[in-house]
Design a protein around this motif. Structure first.
Motif, PDB file in Angstrom:
ATOM      1  N   PHE A  36      22.231 -16.393  -9.990  1.00 38.90           N
ATOM      2  CA  PHE A  36      22.907 -15.923 -11.196  1.00 38.90           C
ATOM      3  C   PHE A  36      23.570 -14.557 -11.036  1.00 38.90           C
ATOM      4  O   PHE A  36      24.146 -14.046 -11.985  1.00 38.90           O
ATOM      5  CB  PHE A  36      21.917 -15.882 -12.359  1.00 38.90           C
ATOM      6  CG  PHE A  36      21.158 -17.169 -12.515  1.00 38.90           C
ATOM      7  CD1 PHE A  36      21.799 -18.316 -12.961  1.00 38.90           C
ATOM      8  CD2 PHE A  36      19.824 -17.260 -12.170  1.00 38.90           C
ATOM      9  CE1 PHE A  36      21.124 -19.518 -13.076  1.00 38.90           C
ATOM     10  CE2 PHE A  36      19.134 -18.463 -12.280  1.00 38.90           C
ATOM     11  CZ  PHE A  36      19.786 -19.595 -12.741  1.00 38.90           C
ATOM     12  N   ASP A  37      23.504 -13.967  -9.816  1.00 41.53           N
ATOM     13  CA  ASP A  37      24.228 -12.718  -9.604  1.00 41.53           C
ATOM     14  C   ASP A  37      25.717 -13.037  -9.458  1.00 41.53           C
ATOM     15  O   ASP A  37      26.135 -14.191  -9.554  1.00 41.53           O
ATOM     16  CB  ASP A  37      23.678 -11.946  -8.403  1.00 41.53           C
ATOM     17  CG  ASP A  37      23.630 -12.771  -7.131  1.00 41.53           C
ATOM     18  OD1 ASP A  37      24.398 -13.749  -7.027  1.00 41.53           O
ATOM     19  OD2 ASP A  37      22.830 -12.446  -6.241  1.00 41.53           O
ATOM     20  N   LEU A  38      26.518 -12.023  -9.254  1.00 42.95           N
ATOM     21  CA  LEU A  38      27.974 -12.184  -9.323  1.00 42.95           C
ATOM     22  C   LEU A  38      28.500 -13.302  -8.426  1.00 42.95           C
ATOM     23  O   LEU A  38      29.426 -14.024  -8.793  1.00 42.95           O
ATOM     24  CB  LEU A  38      28.658 -10.861  -8.973  1.00 42.95           C
ATOM     25  CG  LEU A  38      30.176 -10.813  -9.203  1.00 42.95           C
ATOM     26  CD1 LEU A  38      30.511 -11.099 -10.663  1.00 42.95           C
ATOM     27  CD2 LEU A  38      30.722  -9.454  -8.762  1.00 42.95           C
ATOM     28  N   ASN A  39      27.912 -13.464  -7.256  1.00 43.21           N
ATOM     29  CA  ASN A  39      28.373 -14.490  -6.316  1.00 43.21           C
ATOM     30  C   ASN A  39      27.492 -15.736  -6.307  1.00 43.21           C
ATOM     31  O   ASN A  39      27.660 -16.619  -5.467  1.00 43.21           O
ATOM     32  CB  ASN A  39      28.437 -13.907  -4.898  1.00 43.21           C
ATOM     33  CG  ASN A  39      29.420 -12.758  -4.801  1.00 43.21           C
ATOM     34  OD1 ASN A  39      30.544 -12.852  -5.292  1.00 43.21           O
ATOM     35  ND2 ASN A  39      28.992 -11.655  -4.191  1.00 43.21           N
ATOM     36  N   GLY A  40      26.556 -15.802  -7.253  1.00 42.84           N
ATOM     37  CA  GLY A  40      25.649 -16.938  -7.302  1.00 42.84           C
ATOM     38  C   GLY A  40      26.338 -18.205  -7.794  1.00 42.84           C
ATOM     39  O   GLY A  40      27.299 -18.147  -8.563  1.00 42.84           O
ATOM     40  N   PRO A  41      25.852 -19.358  -7.370  1.00 40.11           N
ATOM     41  CA  PRO A  41      26.504 -20.629  -7.720  1.00 40.11           C
ATOM     42  C   PRO A  41      26.496 -20.963  -9.208  1.00 40.11           C
ATOM     43  O   PRO A  41      27.338 -21.730  -9.670  1.00 40.11           O
ATOM     44  CB  PRO A  41      25.709 -21.670  -6.922  1.00 40.11           C
ATOM     45  CG  PRO A  41      24.380 -21.021  -6.653  1.00 40.11           C
ATOM     46  CD  PRO A  41      24.681 -19.566  -6.483  1.00 40.11           C
ATOM     47  N   LEU A  42      25.554 -20.392  -9.970  1.00 42.20           N
ATOM     48  CA  LEU A  42      25.479 -20.705 -11.398  1.00 42.20           C
ATOM     49  C   LEU A  42      25.843 -19.519 -12.289  1.00 42.20           C
ATOM     50  O   LEU A  42      25.696 -19.599 -13.514  1.00 42.20           O
ATOM     51  CB  LEU A  42      24.069 -21.201 -11.754  1.00 42.20           C
ATOM     52  CG  LEU A  42      23.688 -22.576 -11.203  1.00 42.20           C
ATOM     53  CD1 LEU A  42      22.234 -22.897 -11.503  1.00 42.20           C
ATOM     54  CD2 LEU A  42      24.587 -23.666 -11.788  1.00 42.20           C
ATOM     55  N   HIS A  43      26.336 -18.456 -11.690  1.00 40.67           N
ATOM     56  CA  HIS A  43      26.685 -17.257 -12.471  1.00 40.67           C
ATOM     57  C   HIS A  43      27.685 -17.577 -13.569  1.00 40.67           C
ATOM     58  O   HIS A  43      27.462 -17.284 -14.752  1.00 40.67           O
ATOM     59  CB  HIS A  43      27.249 -16.177 -11.549  1.00 40.67           C
ATOM     60  CG  HIS A  43      27.763 -14.976 -12.275  1.00 40.67           C
ATOM     61  ND1 HIS A  43      29.051 -14.906 -12.775  1.00 40.67           N
ATOM     62  CD2 HIS A  43      27.174 -13.799 -12.605  1.00 40.67           C
ATOM     63  CE1 HIS A  43      29.231 -13.734 -13.371  1.00 40.67           C
ATOM     64  NE2 HIS A  43      28.112 -13.048 -13.286  1.00 40.67           N
ATOM     65  N   ASN A  44      28.796 -18.185 -13.209  1.00 41.06           N
ATOM     66  CA  ASN A  44      29.858 -18.440 -14.190  1.00 41.06           C
ATOM     67  C   ASN A  44      29.429 -19.458 -15.241  1.00 41.06           C
ATOM     68  O   ASN A  44      29.811 -19.354 -16.413  1.00 41.06           O
ATOM     69  CB  ASN A  44      31.137 -18.907 -13.486  1.00 41.06           C
ATOM     70  CG  ASN A  44      31.792 -17.792 -12.685  1.00 41.06           C
ATOM     71  OD1 ASN A  44      31.551 -16.611 -12.944  1.00 41.06           O
ATOM     72  ND2 ASN A  44      32.606 -18.157 -11.712  1.00 41.06           N
ATOM     73  N   THR A  45      28.646 -20.437 -14.829  1.00 39.68           N
ATOM     74  CA  THR A  45      28.174 -21.455 -15.784  1.00 39.68           C
ATOM     75  C   THR A  45      27.297 -20.825 -16.854  1.00 39.68           C
ATOM     76  O   THR A  45      27.492 -21.036 -18.058  1.00 39.68           O
ATOM     77  CB  THR A  45      27.389 -22.551 -15.049  1.00 39.68           C
ATOM     78  OG1 THR A  45      28.231 -23.173 -14.080  1.00 39.68           O
ATOM     79  CG2 THR A  45      26.899 -23.610 -16.024  1.00 39.68           C
ATOM     80  N   VAL A  46      26.310 -20.032 -16.433  1.00 40.34           N
ATOM     81  CA  VAL A  46      25.402 -19.407 -17.399  1.00 40.34           C
ATOM     82  C   VAL A  46      26.166 -18.407 -18.261  1.00 40.34           C
ATOM     83  O   VAL A  46      25.950 -18.340 -19.478  1.00 40.34           O
ATOM     84  CB  VAL A  46      24.224 -18.722 -16.673  1.00 40.34           C
ATOM     85  CG1 VAL A  46      23.321 -18.032 -17.683  1.00 40.34           C
ATOM     86  CG2 VAL A  46      23.425 -19.734 -15.875  1.00 40.34           C
TER      87      VAL A  46
END
Length: 250
Positions: A36-46
């Motif tokens: 969920f950090d800036l480059n995490g795969p689910l950051h934008n979704t959450v």
């Protein structure tokens, strides 16, 4: 994207805009997963799910702790609209609404019910009396337990099993879980001073390992099975819950 507008809720001077609050909280949400950090795969979704909720319910807005709920939902389903629906429905379920609209009167009423349940258990009554003696009151640790359904303190797999039971049984199961955790921690708490008790109960940095060691899934659920709520406690809880049944679902 689910929505095309920014949340309309105005923020008082000195407060971060909602988007900035969300961006600041996401890297601190389940940091070990790095999802969920800036480059995490689910950051934008959450981020999208949270911004959509804020836009749909500006009367509640974004509240710290909400990122944990949204993140856990998105770990189960990356469909943004389904995640948004699930988040909205969960925040309006049982005790959760009081903890997200930050109604102090209702929140403290839940604390009183939990303390009543603790005092009906012989071991936990001793713990409760000791915590009172050293000025550790429920508001110092129970908020994070109740508001995130233990996501901030329990190992994720154990917390998810608690979630499953919450969906089936409601807030009564969460209260039994609070009592069970106190019972499992009783010997440690009764030998600890104020600072160490607070660090343990709030699962401060460095205490996560202790929670994982002391609150394994088998012991926790066996202890929960031993805990039952009296008719008096259940009646007090039921007085707090009816309003939420009238809240709209998505």
């Amino acid at each position: 994207h689910i929505h095309n507008q920014s949340p309309s809720k105005e923020h008082s001077k000195g407060k971060k805009p909602v988007k900035d609050q969300i961006e600041a909280d996401l890297p601190r949400t389940f940091p070990a997963l790095k999802c969920f950090d800036l480059n995490g795969p689910l950051h934008n979704t959450v981020k999208e799910v949270l911004e959509t909720y804020v836009h749909s319910r500006p009367d509640i807005g974004y509240v710290q702790g909400m990122s944990y709920i949204a993140a856990n939902i998105c770990l189960q389903s990356a469909d943004e609209y389904l995640a948004f629906q699930s988040l909205a429905n969960l925040i309006h379920k049982e005790h959760m609404y009081a903890f997200y609209k930050l109604d102090k009167r209702e929140i403290y009423a839940y604390y009183r019910v939990i303390k009543m349940a603790m005092c009906e258990n012989k071991t936990c009554k001793v713990v409760a009396e000791y915590l009172d003696k050293i000025d550790i009151h429920p508001h110092l640790y129970l908020f994070n337990w109740m508001q995130t359904l233990f996501l901030k303190v329990l190992p994720l797999d154990v917390a998810n099993r608690v979630w499953d039971c919450f969906f089936l049984e409601g807030s009564s199961f969460i209260i039994r879980t609070c009592v069970a955790i106190m019972k499992l921690f009783s010997s440690t708490l009764l030998e600890a001073a104020f600072e160490d008790c607070i660090k343990l109960l709030s699962c401060s940095p460095g205490e996560e390992t202790y929670w994982t060691k002391m609150i394994n899934e088998r012991d926790l659920f066996n202890t929960i099975e031993e805990i039952s709520l009296s008719k008096t406690v259940q009646k007090e809880l039921n007085i707090l819950l009816p309003f939420n049944s009238k809240l709209r679902a998505w």
